[in-house]
Design a protein around this motif. Structure first.
Motif, PDB file in Angstrom:
ATOM      1  N   SER A  49       5.641 -19.049   0.084  1.00 24.34           N
ATOM      2  CA  SER A  49       5.124 -19.045  -1.289  1.00 24.34           C
ATOM      3  C   SER A  49       5.260 -20.423  -1.926  1.00 24.34           C
ATOM      4  O   SER A  49       4.336 -20.903  -2.590  1.00 24.34           O
ATOM      5  N   GLY A  50       6.387 -21.071  -1.733  1.00 28.31           N
ATOM      6  CA  GLY A  50       6.585 -22.412  -2.277  1.00 28.31           C
ATOM      7  C   GLY A  50       5.618 -23.427  -1.704  1.00 28.31           C
ATOM      8  O   GLY A  50       5.096 -24.287  -2.425  1.00 28.31           O
ATOM      9  N   VAL A  51       5.356 -23.330  -0.407  1.00 29.59           N
ATOM     10  CA  VAL A  51       4.392 -24.241   0.224  1.00 29.59           C
ATOM     11  C   VAL A  51       2.994 -23.997  -0.339  1.00 29.59           C
ATOM     12  O   VAL A  51       2.262 -24.947  -0.645  1.00 29.59           O
ATOM     13  N   CYS A  52       2.620 -22.724  -0.500  1.00 30.73           N
ATOM     14  CA  CYS A  52       1.286 -22.408  -1.054  1.00 30.73           C
ATOM     15  C   CYS A  52       1.148 -22.913  -2.480  1.00 30.73           C
ATOM     16  O   CYS A  52       0.107 -23.465  -2.858  1.00 30.73           O
ATOM     17  N   ILE A  53       2.191 -22.733  -3.281  1.00 31.80           N
ATOM     18  CA  ILE A  53       2.156 -23.207  -4.662  1.00 31.80           C
ATOM     19  C   ILE A  53       2.045 -24.732  -4.694  1.00 31.80           C
ATOM     20  O   ILE A  53       1.288 -25.300  -5.487  1.00 31.80           O
ATOM     21  N   GLY A  54       2.769 -25.407  -3.814  1.00 27.17           N
ATOM     22  CA  GLY A  54       2.711 -26.862  -3.759  1.00 27.17           C
ATOM     23  C   GLY A  54       1.351 -27.381  -3.341  1.00 27.17           C
ATOM     24  O   GLY A  54       0.828 -28.339  -3.926  1.00 27.17           O
ATOM     25  N   ILE A  55       0.749 -26.754  -2.345  1.00 25.13           N
ATOM     26  CA  ILE A  55      -0.570 -27.187  -1.885  1.00 25.13           C
ATOM     27  C   ILE A  55      -1.616 -26.947  -2.968  1.00 25.13           C
ATOM     28  O   ILE A  55      -2.463 -27.812  -3.244  1.00 25.13           O
ATOM     29  N   ALA A  56      -1.564 -25.771  -3.612  1.00 22.75           N
ATOM     30  CA  ALA A  56      -2.533 -25.476  -4.678  1.00 22.75           C
ATOM     31  C   ALA A  56      -2.327 -26.405  -5.872  1.00 22.75           C
ATOM     32  O   ALA A  56      -3.299 -26.856  -6.492  1.00 22.75           O
ATOM     33  N   GLY A  57      -1.085 -26.708  -6.208  1.00 21.41           N
ATOM     34  CA  GLY A  57      -0.814 -27.627  -7.316  1.00 21.41           C
ATOM     35  C   GLY A  57      -1.296 -29.028  -7.028  1.00 21.41           C
ATOM     36  O   GLY A  57      -1.887 -29.685  -7.897  1.00 21.41           O
ATOM     37  N   ASP A  58      -1.060 -29.495  -5.817  1.00 22.01           N
ATOM     38  CA  ASP A  58      -1.519 -30.829  -5.436  1.00 22.01           C
ATOM     39  C   ASP A  58      -3.041 -30.915  -5.473  1.00 22.01           C
ATOM     40  O   ASP A  58      -3.608 -31.884  -5.985  1.00 22.01           O
ATOM     41  N   ALA A  59      -3.693 -29.889  -4.947  1.00 19.78           N
ATOM     42  CA  ALA A  59      -5.162 -29.890  -4.947  1.00 19.78           C
ATOM     43  C   ALA A  59      -5.724 -29.838  -6.364  1.00 19.78           C
ATOM     44  O   ALA A  59      -6.731 -30.485  -6.663  1.00 19.78           O
ATOM     45  N   SER A  60      -5.073 -29.076  -7.255  1.00 21.22           N
ATOM     46  CA  SER A  60      -5.591 -28.969  -8.627  1.00 21.22           C
ATOM     47  C   SER A  60      -5.419 -30.275  -9.391  1.00 21.22           C
ATOM     48  O   SER A  60      -6.320 -30.692 -10.118  1.00 21.22           O
ATOM     49  N   VAL A  61      -4.289 -30.932  -9.231  1.00 25.21           N
ATOM     50  CA  VAL A  61      -4.079 -32.214  -9.908  1.00 25.21           C
ATOM     51  C   VAL A  61      -5.069 -33.257  -9.397  1.00 25.21           C
ATOM     52  O   VAL A  61      -5.672 -34.003 -10.172  1.00 25.21           O
ATOM     53  N   TYR A  62      -5.264 -33.285  -8.097  1.00 22.57           N
ATOM     54  CA  TYR A  62      -6.203 -34.242  -7.517  1.00 22.57           C
ATOM     55  C   TYR A  62      -7.632 -33.968  -7.983  1.00 22.57           C
ATOM     56  O   TYR A  62      -8.369 -34.893  -8.354  1.00 22.57           O
ATOM     57  N   ALA A  63      -8.034 -32.691  -7.974  1.00 17.65           N
ATOM     58  CA  ALA A  63      -9.413 -32.352  -8.346  1.00 17.65           C
ATOM     59  C   ALA A  63      -9.671 -32.591  -9.830  1.00 17.65           C
ATOM     60  O   ALA A  63     -10.741 -33.084 -10.198  1.00 17.65           O
ATOM     61  N   CYS A  64      -8.701 -32.246 -10.683  1.00 22.50           N
ATOM     62  CA  CYS A  64      -8.893 -32.485 -12.121  1.00 22.50           C
ATOM     63  C   CYS A  64      -8.964 -33.983 -12.416  1.00 22.50           C
ATOM     64  O   CYS A  64      -9.774 -34.429 -13.229  1.00 22.50           O
ATOM     65  N   GLY A  65      -8.127 -34.764 -11.754  1.00 25.62           N
ATOM     66  CA  GLY A  65      -8.175 -36.214 -11.930  1.00 25.62           C
ATOM     67  C   GLY A  65      -9.467 -36.802 -11.423  1.00 25.62           C
ATOM     68  O   GLY A  65     -10.064 -37.682 -12.059  1.00 25.62           O
ATOM     69  N   GLU A  66      -9.921 -36.327 -10.290  1.00 23.95           N
ATOM     70  CA  GLU A  66     -11.175 -36.816  -9.728  1.00 23.95           C
ATOM     71  C   GLU A  66     -12.352 -36.451 -10.634  1.00 23.95           C
ATOM     72  O   GLU A  66     -13.285 -37.243 -10.805  1.00 23.95           O
ATOM     73  N   TYR A  67     -12.314 -35.264 -11.227  1.00 24.34           N
ATOM     74  CA  TYR A  67     -13.383 -34.847 -12.145  1.00 24.34           C
ATOM     75  C   TYR A  67     -13.412 -35.739 -13.380  1.00 24.34           C
ATOM     76  O   TYR A  67     -14.479 -36.170 -13.819  1.00 24.34           O
ATOM     77  N   ASP A  68     -12.229 -36.035 -13.947  1.00 25.78           N
ATOM     78  CA  ASP A  68     -12.183 -36.889 -15.133  1.00 25.78           C
ATOM     79  C   ASP A  68     -12.662 -38.308 -14.836  1.00 25.78           C
ATOM     80  O   ASP A  68     -13.354 -38.924 -15.649  1.00 25.78           O
ATOM     81  N   VAL A  69     -12.313 -38.838 -13.681  1.00 28.10           N
ATOM     82  CA  VAL A  69     -12.766 -40.181 -13.302  1.00 28.10           C
ATOM     83  C   VAL A  69     -14.274 -40.192 -13.135  1.00 28.10           C
ATOM     84  O   VAL A  69     -14.962 -41.104 -13.619  1.00 28.10           O
ATOM     85  N   ALA A  70     -14.819 -39.184 -12.481  1.00 27.02           N
ATOM     86  CA  ALA A  70     -16.271 -39.121 -12.299  1.00 27.02           C
ATOM     87  C   ALA A  70     -16.984 -38.949 -13.635  1.00 27.02           C
ATOM     88  O   ALA A  70     -18.072 -39.498 -13.842  1.00 27.02           O
TER      89      ALA A  70
END
Length: 145
Positions: free
Chosen positions: A53-74
């Protein structure tokens, strides 16, 4: 993800409460091999499901931060446009009464938080399984092992 540690604490309290001390009048131990194996399985079930569960939460959190940042930059670079289609966007009349524009990054963030909540439920399933496993008890009487 901090709840996963609490699940382990709950499991350990349940397991410690079900361990019997040896009988002082006899040389036999009342804690059987079957009960020990059930308690080991309960601890492993809770611990490994908390780890997953911790690994899944970490992977989903990392992906969400990266995607939100990438969206704002674009969006700032002009590669994307904000769209209010279907939301009744536009001017509503009067000064300072314009509707707040919703970006796609907000929607993305909400969906990622929802994924993280469901990933956290994996540890809850492990807690329920470990409680069920911890109730499997066999007490030794006399010379039984």
């Amino acid at each position: 993800a901090g709840v996963n540690g609490i699940y382990g604490l709950i499991t350990s309290i349940i397991l410690v409460g079900s361990i019997l001390s040896p009988d002082v009048n006899s040389t036999y131990n009342q804690y059987s091999l079957y009960t020990g194996a059930a308690h080991l399985a309960a601890g492993l079930c809770c611990g490994l499901s908390g780890l997953v569960s911790g690994v899944c939460i970490g992977i989903a959190g990392d992906a969400s931060v990266y995607a939100c940042g990438e969206y704002d930059v674009a969006l700032k670079q002009g590669l994307l446009r904000r769209s209010n289609r279907g939301r009744g966007g536009g001017y509503t009349g009067g000064p300072g009464k314009e509707k707040k524009k919703s970006s796609g990054g907000d929607k993305l963030f909400v969906s990622m938080v929802l994924i993280q909540v469901f990933a956290g439920n994996l540890a809850l399933f492990g807690l329920i399984s470990s409680i069920i496993l911890s109730q499997q008890v066999f007490y030794c009487e006399g010379g039984n092992n």
